[in-house]
Design a protein around this motif. Structure first.
Motif, PDB file in Angstrom:
ATOM      1  N   TRP A   1       9.522  -1.451  -7.013  1.00  8.85           N
ATOM      2  CA  TRP A   1       9.841  -2.039  -5.716  1.00  8.85           C
ATOM      3  C   TRP A   1      11.139  -2.838  -5.780  1.00  8.85           C
ATOM      4  O   TRP A   1      11.948  -2.811  -4.853  1.00  8.85           O
ATOM      5  CB  TRP A   1       8.699  -2.938  -5.250  1.00  8.85           C
ATOM      6  CG  TRP A   1       7.425  -2.188  -4.987  1.00  8.85           C
ATOM      7  CD1 TRP A   1       7.239  -0.833  -5.027  1.00  8.85           C
ATOM      8  CD2 TRP A   1       6.158  -2.748  -4.646  1.00  8.85           C
ATOM      9  NE1 TRP A   1       5.942  -0.513  -4.742  1.00  8.85           N
ATOM     10  CE2 TRP A   1       5.246  -1.671  -4.504  1.00  8.85           C
ATOM     11  CE3 TRP A   1       5.702  -4.044  -4.462  1.00  8.85           C
ATOM     12  CZ2 TRP A   1       3.910  -1.867  -4.168  1.00  8.85           C
ATOM     13  CZ3 TRP A   1       4.374  -4.241  -4.126  1.00  8.85           C
ATOM     14  CH2 TRP A   1       3.480  -3.159  -3.976  1.00  8.85           C
TER      15      TRP A   1
ATOM     16  N   ILE B   1       8.646  -0.427   3.015  1.00  8.05           N
ATOM     17  CA  ILE B   1       8.498  -1.873   3.154  1.00  8.05           C
ATOM     18  C   ILE B   1       7.373  -2.322   2.230  1.00  8.05           C
ATOM     19  O   ILE B   1       6.186  -2.120   2.537  1.00  8.05           O
ATOM     20  CB  ILE B   1       8.201  -2.256   4.615  1.00  8.05           C
ATOM     21  CG1 ILE B   1       9.274  -1.678   5.545  1.00  8.05           C
ATOM     22  CG2 ILE B   1       8.124  -3.768   4.764  1.00  8.05           C
ATOM     23  CD1 ILE B   1       8.988  -1.905   7.016  1.00  8.05           C
ATOM     24  N   HIS B   2       7.746  -2.921   1.111  1.00  7.10           N
ATOM     25  CA  HIS B   2       6.725  -3.304   0.137  1.00  7.10           C
ATOM     26  C   HIS B   2       5.894  -4.499   0.611  1.00  7.10           C
ATOM     27  O   HIS B   2       4.743  -4.645   0.198  1.00  7.10           O
ATOM     28  CB  HIS B   2       7.388  -3.616  -1.214  1.00  7.10           C
ATOM     29  CG  HIS B   2       8.339  -4.773  -1.176  1.00  7.10           C
ATOM     30  ND1 HIS B   2       9.672  -4.613  -0.886  1.00  7.10           N
ATOM     31  CD2 HIS B   2       8.158  -6.103  -1.394  1.00  7.10           C
ATOM     32  CE1 HIS B   2      10.265  -5.786  -0.927  1.00  7.10           C
ATOM     33  NE2 HIS B   2       9.373  -6.709  -1.227  1.00  7.10           N
ATOM     34  N   ASP B   3       6.469  -5.350   1.463  1.00 15.23           N
ATOM     35  CA  ASP B   3       5.706  -6.496   1.958  1.00 15.23           C
ATOM     36  C   ASP B   3       4.474  -6.050   2.744  1.00 15.23           C
ATOM     37  O   ASP B   3       3.403  -6.652   2.642  1.00 15.23           O
ATOM     38  CB  ASP B   3       6.597  -7.378   2.836  1.00 15.23           C
ATOM     39  CG  ASP B   3       7.666  -8.092   2.025  1.00 15.23           C
ATOM     40  OD1 ASP B   3       7.442  -8.290   0.823  1.00 15.23           O
ATOM     41  OD2 ASP B   3       8.707  -8.453   2.596  1.00 15.23           O
ATOM     42  N   ARG B   4       4.626  -4.991   3.496  1.00  7.23           N
ATOM     43  CA  ARG B   4       3.495  -4.491   4.276  1.00  7.23           C
ATOM     44  C   ARG B   4       2.446  -3.882   3.352  1.00  7.23           C
ATOM     45  O   ARG B   4       1.246  -4.097   3.546  1.00  7.23           O
ATOM     46  CB  ARG B   4       3.968  -3.456   5.293  1.00  7.23           C
ATOM     47  CG  ARG B   4       2.827  -2.757   6.007  1.00  7.23           C
ATOM     48  CD  ARG B   4       3.326  -1.744   7.009  1.00  7.23           C
ATOM     49  NE  ARG B   4       2.222  -0.933   7.516  1.00  7.23           N
ATOM     50  CZ  ARG B   4       1.390  -1.307   8.480  1.00  7.23           C
ATOM     51  NH1 ARG B   4       1.540  -2.490   9.047  1.00  7.23           N
ATOM     52  NH2 ARG B   4       0.416  -0.504   8.876  1.00  7.23           N
ATOM     53  N   LEU B   5       2.896  -3.123   2.344  1.00  3.39           N
ATOM     54  CA  LEU B   5       1.940  -2.488   1.446  1.00  3.39           C
ATOM     55  C   LEU B   5       1.126  -3.524   0.677  1.00  3.39           C
ATOM     56  O   LEU B   5      -0.055  -3.316   0.381  1.00  3.39           O
ATOM     57  CB  LEU B   5       2.673  -1.558   0.478  1.00  3.39           C
ATOM     58  CG  LEU B   5       1.800  -0.657  -0.396  1.00  3.39           C
ATOM     59  CD1 LEU B   5       0.947   0.258   0.464  1.00  3.39           C
ATOM     60  CD2 LEU B   5       2.651   0.163  -1.345  1.00  3.39           C
TER      61      LEU B   5
ATOM     62  N   LYS C   1       0.002  -6.257   1.761  1.00  2.00           N
ATOM     63  CA  LYS C   1      -1.062  -6.780   2.608  1.00  2.00           C
ATOM     64  C   LYS C   1      -2.289  -5.877   2.606  1.00  2.00           C
ATOM     65  O   LYS C   1      -3.376  -6.312   3.017  1.00  2.00           O
ATOM     66  CB  LYS C   1      -0.546  -6.955   4.033  1.00  2.00           C
ATOM     67  CG  LYS C   1       0.571  -7.974   4.163  1.00  2.00           C
ATOM     68  CD  LYS C   1       1.063  -8.070   5.602  1.00  2.00           C
ATOM     69  CE  LYS C   1       2.198  -9.084   5.719  1.00  2.00           C
ATOM     70  NZ  LYS C   1       2.704  -9.165   7.118  1.00  2.00           N
ATOM     71  N   PHE C   2      -2.113  -4.637   2.189  1.00  4.38           N
ATOM     72  CA  PHE C   2      -3.214  -3.678   2.181  1.00  4.38           C
ATOM     73  C   PHE C   2      -3.518  -3.227   0.760  1.00  4.38           C
ATOM     74  O   PHE C   2      -3.796  -2.063   0.501  1.00  4.38           O
ATOM     75  CB  PHE C   2      -2.873  -2.473   3.054  1.00  4.38           C
ATOM     76  CG  PHE C   2      -2.658  -2.825   4.502  1.00  4.38           C
ATOM     77  CD1 PHE C   2      -3.729  -2.974   5.364  1.00  4.38           C
ATOM     78  CD2 PHE C   2      -1.379  -3.026   4.994  1.00  4.38           C
ATOM     79  CE1 PHE C   2      -3.543  -3.299   6.687  1.00  4.38           C
ATOM     80  CE2 PHE C   2      -1.172  -3.350   6.324  1.00  4.38           C
ATOM     81  CZ  PHE C   2      -2.262  -3.491   7.172  1.00  4.38           C
ATOM     82  N   THR C   3      -3.444  -4.177  -0.181  1.00  2.00           N
ATOM     83  CA  THR C   3      -3.708  -3.906  -1.589  1.00  2.00           C
ATOM     84  C   THR C   3      -5.005  -4.588  -2.013  1.00  2.00           C
ATOM     85  O   THR C   3      -5.293  -5.703  -1.580  1.00  2.00           O
ATOM     86  CB  THR C   3      -2.541  -4.413  -2.462  1.00  2.00           C
ATOM     87  OG1 THR C   3      -1.338  -3.764  -2.052  1.00  2.00           O
ATOM     88  CG2 THR C   3      -2.785  -4.100  -3.933  1.00  2.00           C
TER      89      THR C   3
ATOM     90  N   ARG D   1      -4.995   0.637   1.074  1.00  4.70           N
ATOM     91  CA  ARG D   1      -5.697   1.058   2.287  1.00  4.70           C
ATOM     92  C   ARG D   1      -5.339   2.507   2.600  1.00  4.70           C
ATOM     93  O   ARG D   1      -4.193   2.933   2.432  1.00  4.70           O
ATOM     94  CB  ARG D   1      -5.299   0.118   3.427  1.00  4.70           C
ATOM     95  CG  ARG D   1      -5.896   0.474   4.752  1.00  4.70           C
ATOM     96  CD  ARG D   1      -7.370   0.175   4.847  1.00  4.70           C
ATOM     97  NE  ARG D   1      -7.891   0.660   6.120  1.00  4.70           N
ATOM     98  CZ  ARG D   1      -7.776   0.011   7.265  1.00  4.70           C
ATOM     99  NH1 ARG D   1      -7.183  -1.181   7.285  1.00  4.70           N
ATOM    100  NH2 ARG D   1      -8.264   0.522   8.376  1.00  4.70           N
TER     101      ARG D   1
ATOM    102  N   GLU E   1      -2.285   3.607   4.574  1.00  2.00           N
ATOM    103  CA  GLU E   1      -0.979   3.398   3.967  1.00  2.00           C
ATOM    104  C   GLU E   1      -0.602   4.520   2.998  1.00  2.00           C
ATOM    105  O   GLU E   1       0.368   4.382   2.249  1.00  2.00           O
ATOM    106  CB  GLU E   1      -0.960   2.063   3.228  1.00  2.00           C
ATOM    107  CG  GLU E   1      -1.074   0.852   4.127  1.00  2.00           C
ATOM    108  CD  GLU E   1       0.051   0.801   5.149  1.00  2.00           C
ATOM    109  OE1 GLU E   1       1.224   0.947   4.742  1.00  2.00           O
ATOM    110  OE2 GLU E   1      -0.246   0.637   6.345  1.00  2.00           O
TER     111      GLU E   1
ATOM    112  N   SER F   1       2.835   5.598   3.596  1.00  2.92           N
ATOM    113  CA  SER F   1       3.802   4.598   3.150  1.00  2.92           C
ATOM    114  C   SER F   1       4.033   4.712   1.644  1.00  2.92           C
ATOM    115  O   SER F   1       5.168   4.566   1.166  1.00  2.92           O
ATOM    116  CB  SER F   1       3.309   3.192   3.503  1.00  2.92           C
ATOM    117  OG  SER F   1       4.209   2.207   3.044  1.00  2.92           O
TER     118      SER F   1
END
Length: 367
Positions: A47, A64-68, A70-72, A89, A92, A95
């Motif tokens: 990243w 966008i790693h910030d979004r990923l 959030k779903f880890t 998730r 994602e 993504s």
């Protein structure tokens, strides 16, 4: 907490082995996957590379790693409940696929750009020509050649960019004339010219010298072109796991069952139908060192493509040299489907004005 590397099984996950290197706590296996993930190549190191390289290349990063993040979630292994892995998730999945595509795009755009490879080839040729004429000082005061500098750290530290400056300023040393001329060409941007990029099969990178010899042996050469006049380089581009889909080694979870890990095959319908089916490619870059040999080299390459076993099957059936080249941007067309006329440069007022009553012709009379 972690004793050392673990063995990767055929499934892509860590498997229990008799290897003496094992995790101290099996429930903390996911710690292997944070900084350097050997299972599916998804880690913060990658990243950081994507964000940094995109920024300095001026290319927007669609991942966008910030979004990923959030779903880890940490999930239990599907086979061994004592092991844990980092999962994402299910929504994602596209993504994650975009992350691998971004890596591929940046490598092809920058790391394996034709100019980059040409520059590397010229530096290698310059150092090869100077290898017997440059001596480095060892810690004991004796001298050593460039290839043997790895045996002495004091000498090895001298192998930085300054060695190129040393060659460029060695005007009185005739032994370094060939190296100096190559580096001077680089300063003038007179770089080795890439004339062909051809998809090839696996294993071609181990036969680059053989390929170069076969090209110049064609009947179109007539003795004008020598093997040393060409430079060939096979590059390999993939999504991080050779020919395998990296998503096959990623665990996912759903909103309804967050603690139940899922494989990519169970949610493949949620990923776009435009997802790739092939995850690696090999391209043969062919350079000519002197541009005056370009036409002869192109003819020799076209003959070689038709009969070489290393060329990809789809390329081997090509009937024209244009079929061998990589896709290019198509010419612009108008809304009527006809080619657009070339744009006219606008000069100072009055310079490009048409005579009064004159009609502009978009096509010649023969059209």
């Amino acid at each position: 907490m972690i004793y050392g590397p673990l063995k990767i099984g055929t499934s892509g996950y860590h498997e229990a082995t008799d290897n003496k290197y094992k995790a101290k706590y099996r429930r903390r296996y996911f710690l292997y996957e944070i900084v350097s993930n050997s299972i599916n190549q998804i880690d913060v190191n990658k990243w950081d590379h994507l964000a940094r390289d995109s920024y300095h290349l001026g290319v927007p990063c669609s991942f966008i790693h910030d979004r990923l993040l959030k779903f880890t979630k940490v999930l239990k292994d599907r086979k061994d409940q004592q092991k844990t892995h980092i999962g994402f998730r299910d929504k994602e999945a596209s993504s994650v696929l975009e992350m691998f595509h971004t890596k591929y795009k940046l490598f092809r755009m920058a790391r394996y750009h034709p100019v980059t490879i040409g520059m590397e080839a010229m530096i290698a040729d310059a150092l090869s020509a100077a290898v017997d004429h440059i001596k480095l000082t060892k810690s004991d005061g004796s001298t050593v050649s460039i290839p043997d500098a790895v045996t002495d750290m004091y000498a090895y530290r001298q192998l930085d960019d300054n060695i190129l400056t040393l060659i460029l300023h060695s005007y009185s040393n005739e032994n370094l004339k060939e190296s100096r001329q190559i580096l001077e060409r680089m300063q003038r941007r007179d770089i080795y010219k890439c004339i062909k990029r051809i998809p090839v099969k696996r294993g071609a990178n181990e036969h680059e010298d053989e390929i170069r010899t076969e090209i110049v042996a064609g009947s179109a050469n007539e003795g004008h072109l020598k093997a040393n006049d060409l430079y060939v380089k096979v590059i390999e581009l993939d999504y991080g796991m050779k020919d395998r889909n990296p998503l096959d080694s990623v665990l996912f979870f759903s909103k309804d069952k967050p603690d139940e890990p899922k494989s990519f095959s169970e949610l493949q319908e949620q990923v776009s139908l435009l997802a790739p089916k092939t995850f690696e490619e090999r391209l043969l870059f062919i350079y000519v060192k002197d541009k005056k040999n370009r036409s002869v080299a192109v003819d020799c390459i076209d003959q070689w493509v038709m009969k070489s076993p290393w060329v990809h099957e789809d390329v081997g059936t090509a009937k024209t040299p244009q079929d061998v080249m990589m896709p290019t941007t198509p010419p612009p067309v108008s809304q009527t489907g006809m080619p657009r006329p070339p744009s006219k440069r606008r000069g100072p007022p009055g310079e490009n004005d048409e005579p009064e009553g004159a009609k502009k012709k978009l096509f010649s009379e023969s059209e």
